[in-house]
Design a protein around this motif. Structure first.
Motif, PDB file in Angstrom:
ATOM      1  N   LEU A 273      39.910  45.404  37.198  1.00 29.27           N
ATOM      2  CA  LEU A 273      39.565  44.345  38.140  1.00 29.27           C
ATOM      3  C   LEU A 273      38.047  44.278  38.274  1.00 29.27           C
ATOM      4  O   LEU A 273      37.385  45.302  38.459  1.00 29.27           O
ATOM      5  N   LYS A 274      37.497  43.059  38.163  1.00 33.68           N
ATOM      6  CA  LYS A 274      36.043  42.878  38.160  1.00 33.68           C
ATOM      7  C   LYS A 274      35.648  41.766  39.116  1.00 33.68           C
ATOM      8  O   LYS A 274      36.382  40.788  39.281  1.00 33.68           O
ATOM      9  N   GLN A 275      34.485  41.908  39.733  1.00 30.48           N
ATOM     10  CA  GLN A 275      33.947  40.826  40.549  1.00 30.48           C
ATOM     11  C   GLN A 275      33.300  39.804  39.621  1.00 30.48           C
ATOM     12  O   GLN A 275      32.329  40.100  38.928  1.00 30.48           O
TER      13      GLN A 275
ATOM     14  N   ILE B 140      38.143  43.701  45.102  1.00 28.02           N
ATOM     15  CA  ILE B 140      38.046  44.363  43.802  1.00 28.02           C
ATOM     16  C   ILE B 140      37.994  45.880  43.971  1.00 28.02           C
ATOM     17  O   ILE B 140      38.718  46.625  43.282  1.00 28.02           O
ATOM     18  N   GLU B 141      37.166  46.350  44.876  1.00 29.32           N
ATOM     19  CA  GLU B 141      37.049  47.792  45.100  1.00 29.32           C
ATOM     20  C   GLU B 141      38.374  48.383  45.589  1.00 29.32           C
ATOM     21  O   GLU B 141      38.830  49.436  45.104  1.00 29.32           O
TER      22      GLU B 141
ATOM     23  N   GLY C 255      41.567  41.365  35.809  1.00 31.00           N
ATOM     24  CA  GLY C 255      41.576  40.494  36.979  1.00 31.00           C
ATOM     25  C   GLY C 255      40.173  40.251  37.484  1.00 31.00           C
ATOM     26  O   GLY C 255      39.319  41.142  37.433  1.00 31.00           O
ATOM     27  N   ILE C 256      39.922  39.031  37.966  1.00 33.39           N
ATOM     28  CA  ILE C 256      38.609  38.703  38.530  1.00 33.39           C
ATOM     29  C   ILE C 256      38.776  38.124  39.931  1.00 33.39           C
ATOM     30  O   ILE C 256      39.770  37.459  40.233  1.00 33.39           O
ATOM     31  N   ASP C 257      37.788  38.381  40.774  1.00 35.68           N
ATOM     32  CA  ASP C 257      37.798  37.841  42.135  1.00 35.68           C
ATOM     33  C   ASP C 257      36.369  37.836  42.669  1.00 35.68           C
ATOM     34  O   ASP C 257      35.552  38.669  42.275  1.00 35.68           O
TER      35      ASP C 257
ATOM     36  N   LEU D 157      44.676  37.448  31.599  1.00 39.02           N
ATOM     37  CA  LEU D 157      43.642  37.202  32.597  1.00 39.02           C
ATOM     38  C   LEU D 157      44.285  36.773  33.914  1.00 39.02           C
ATOM     39  O   LEU D 157      45.068  35.823  33.959  1.00 39.02           O
ATOM     40  N   ASP D 158      43.933  37.476  34.984  1.00 36.53           N
ATOM     41  CA  ASP D 158      44.378  37.139  36.339  1.00 36.53           C
ATOM     42  C   ASP D 158      43.175  36.562  37.080  1.00 36.53           C
ATOM     43  O   ASP D 158      42.240  37.283  37.445  1.00 36.53           O
ATOM     44  N   VAL D 159      43.195  35.240  37.296  1.00 40.16           N
ATOM     45  CA  VAL D 159      42.077  34.540  37.930  1.00 40.16           C
ATOM     46  C   VAL D 159      42.267  34.552  39.451  1.00 40.16           C
ATOM     47  O   VAL D 159      43.264  34.047  39.959  1.00 40.16           O
ATOM     48  N   GLY D 160      41.305  35.130  40.169  1.00 37.89           N
ATOM     49  CA  GLY D 160      41.450  35.248  41.614  1.00 37.89           C
ATOM     50  C   GLY D 160      42.475  36.309  41.959  1.00 37.89           C
ATOM     51  O   GLY D 160      43.408  36.069  42.725  1.00 37.89           O
ATOM     52  N   CYS D 161      42.282  37.503  41.431  1.00 36.22           N
ATOM     53  CA  CYS D 161      43.309  38.550  41.457  1.00 36.22           C
ATOM     54  C   CYS D 161      43.534  39.162  42.825  1.00 36.22           C
ATOM     55  O   CYS D 161      44.543  39.851  43.030  1.00 36.22           O
ATOM     56  N   GLY D 162      42.626  38.958  43.762  1.00 38.56           N
ATOM     57  CA  GLY D 162      42.783  39.601  45.060  1.00 38.56           C
ATOM     58  C   GLY D 162      42.810  41.110  44.916  1.00 38.56           C
ATOM     59  O   GLY D 162      41.947  41.710  44.269  1.00 38.56           O
ATOM     60  N   LEU D 163      43.840  41.751  45.460  1.00 38.99           N
ATOM     61  CA  LEU D 163      43.991  43.206  45.369  1.00 38.99           C
ATOM     62  C   LEU D 163      44.659  43.645  44.072  1.00 38.99           C
ATOM     63  O   LEU D 163      44.867  44.836  43.858  1.00 38.99           O
ATOM     64  N   GLY D 164      45.039  42.678  43.236  1.00 39.18           N
ATOM     65  CA  GLY D 164      45.596  43.020  41.931  1.00 39.18           C
ATOM     66  C   GLY D 164      47.090  43.283  41.909  1.00 39.18           C
ATOM     67  O   GLY D 164      47.608  43.837  40.931  1.00 39.18           O
ATOM     68  N   GLY D 165      47.801  42.865  42.942  1.00 34.73           N
ATOM     69  CA  GLY D 165      49.239  43.119  42.983  1.00 34.73           C
ATOM     70  C   GLY D 165      49.995  42.474  41.837  1.00 34.73           C
ATOM     71  O   GLY D 165      50.843  43.111  41.194  1.00 34.73           O
ATOM     72  N   ALA D 166      49.685  41.204  41.565  1.00 35.94           N
ATOM     73  CA  ALA D 166      50.363  40.518  40.465  1.00 35.94           C
ATOM     74  C   ALA D 166      49.954  41.114  39.119  1.00 35.94           C
ATOM     75  O   ALA D 166      50.765  41.190  38.188  1.00 35.94           O
TER      76      ALA D 166
END
Length: 276
Positions: free
Chosen positions: A118-120, A100-101, A92-94, A69-78
């Motif tokens: 990645l999900k809002q 997310i889009e 990932g969530i943000d 789980l990536d909390v606050g993933c932003g653009l998902g780079g990590a």
């Protein structure tokens, strides 16, 4: 009470995907040839970028095929980094829908959509079932979240027993006023910095055992010094970077943050914990 709309609106760009496409074209890349390394300057939105990510994940010891789980993933780079390096599936969530889009588009560009979703979502009230994830992390997220107790209780709920959770956040060291804007906030109402002790208490109360705490201030100041020198020697900014996200406000936001670190008002901290 925290205003989630204000937090999300702080990060809205308005035309982010188009700006990234324009930048990668200037780099001589296309959406079919761009790599996760090419995207790192823009999609790893935390102090130290890819260097910090590599150091952080070297301590988390996620296992191959873990669902992370990536909390606050932003653009998902990590998310893309850890999925690529350790063959993990990452959710990932943000709060910010544009992130997310855009992040899901970037994931499809590098053909990682089977590993990353990645999900809002609101980190304080996630839609996931209990004990779903094998591990998790958050990078430069807590500065926008007032209720750290609820944050870590909710994260603990969705993590399996024995899983590792990593935090890389900017934390408050001592009293004193920051100069705004900074990368995570344009005003005090969306700035929710907390001390290491407050993080430790919230994590412990949520059922975590803390194993590692690292102060990354020296690394941060060195990183930004080298970034300024590289920008100067190259005759200006690279086409793709943090300025793609923060636009014209980038120099002042970074300047104010670095001044806060230099004055020891704030510092970037890594905390590694295990869920009991």
């Amino acid at each position: 009470m925290q205003n989630n709309n204000a937090v999300s609106e702080h990060y809205v760009h308005g035309d982010l995907l188009k700006s990234i496409k324009t930048a990668i074209t200037k780099l001589g890349k296309t959406i079919d040839t761009v790599s996760i390394d090419d995207l790192a300057p823009v999609d790893e939105f935390h102090i130290g970028g890819r260097l910090a990510t590599e150091n952080f994940f070297s301590q988390l010891n996620f296992r191959q095929d873990d669902h992370i789980l990536d909390v606050g993933c932003g653009l998902g780079g990590a998310s893309r980094f850890v999925a690529n390096k350790f063959n993990n599936h990452v959710t990932g969530i943000d709060l910010t829908s544009e992130y997310i889009e855009t992040g899901n588009s970037l994931t499809s560009w590098v053909n990682m959509q089977n590993q990353i979703n990645l999900k809002q979502e609101n980190a304080l009230s996630m839609s996931f079932e209990n004990d779903l994830f094998d591990g998790g992390f958050m990078m430069h997220v807590g500065m926008n979240i007032e209720n750290k107790d609820q944050l870590f209780k909710e994260i603990s709920r969705v993590l399996s027993t024995g899983s590792t959770f990593g935090v890389y956040d900017i934390m408050r060291n001592k009293d004193g006023e920051l100069t705004y804007p900074v990368p995570w906030s344009s005003e005090t109402s969306t700035n929710n910095l907390a001390t290491i002790d407050q993080y430790k208490k919230a994590l412990t109360n949520a059922g975590f055992t803390i194993t590692i705490i690292n102060n990354r201030s020296d690394f941060a100041l060195s990183f930004f010094k080298e970034l300024r020198e590289k920008t100067k020697s190259n005759g200006g900014q690279s086409p793709l970077g943090l300025h793609t996200l923060m636009k014209d406000s980038t120099p002042i936001k970074l300047k104010n943050m670095v001044e806060g670190i230099s004055a020891e008002l704030i510092f970037p901290i890594e905390i590694i914990a295990q869920k009991k």
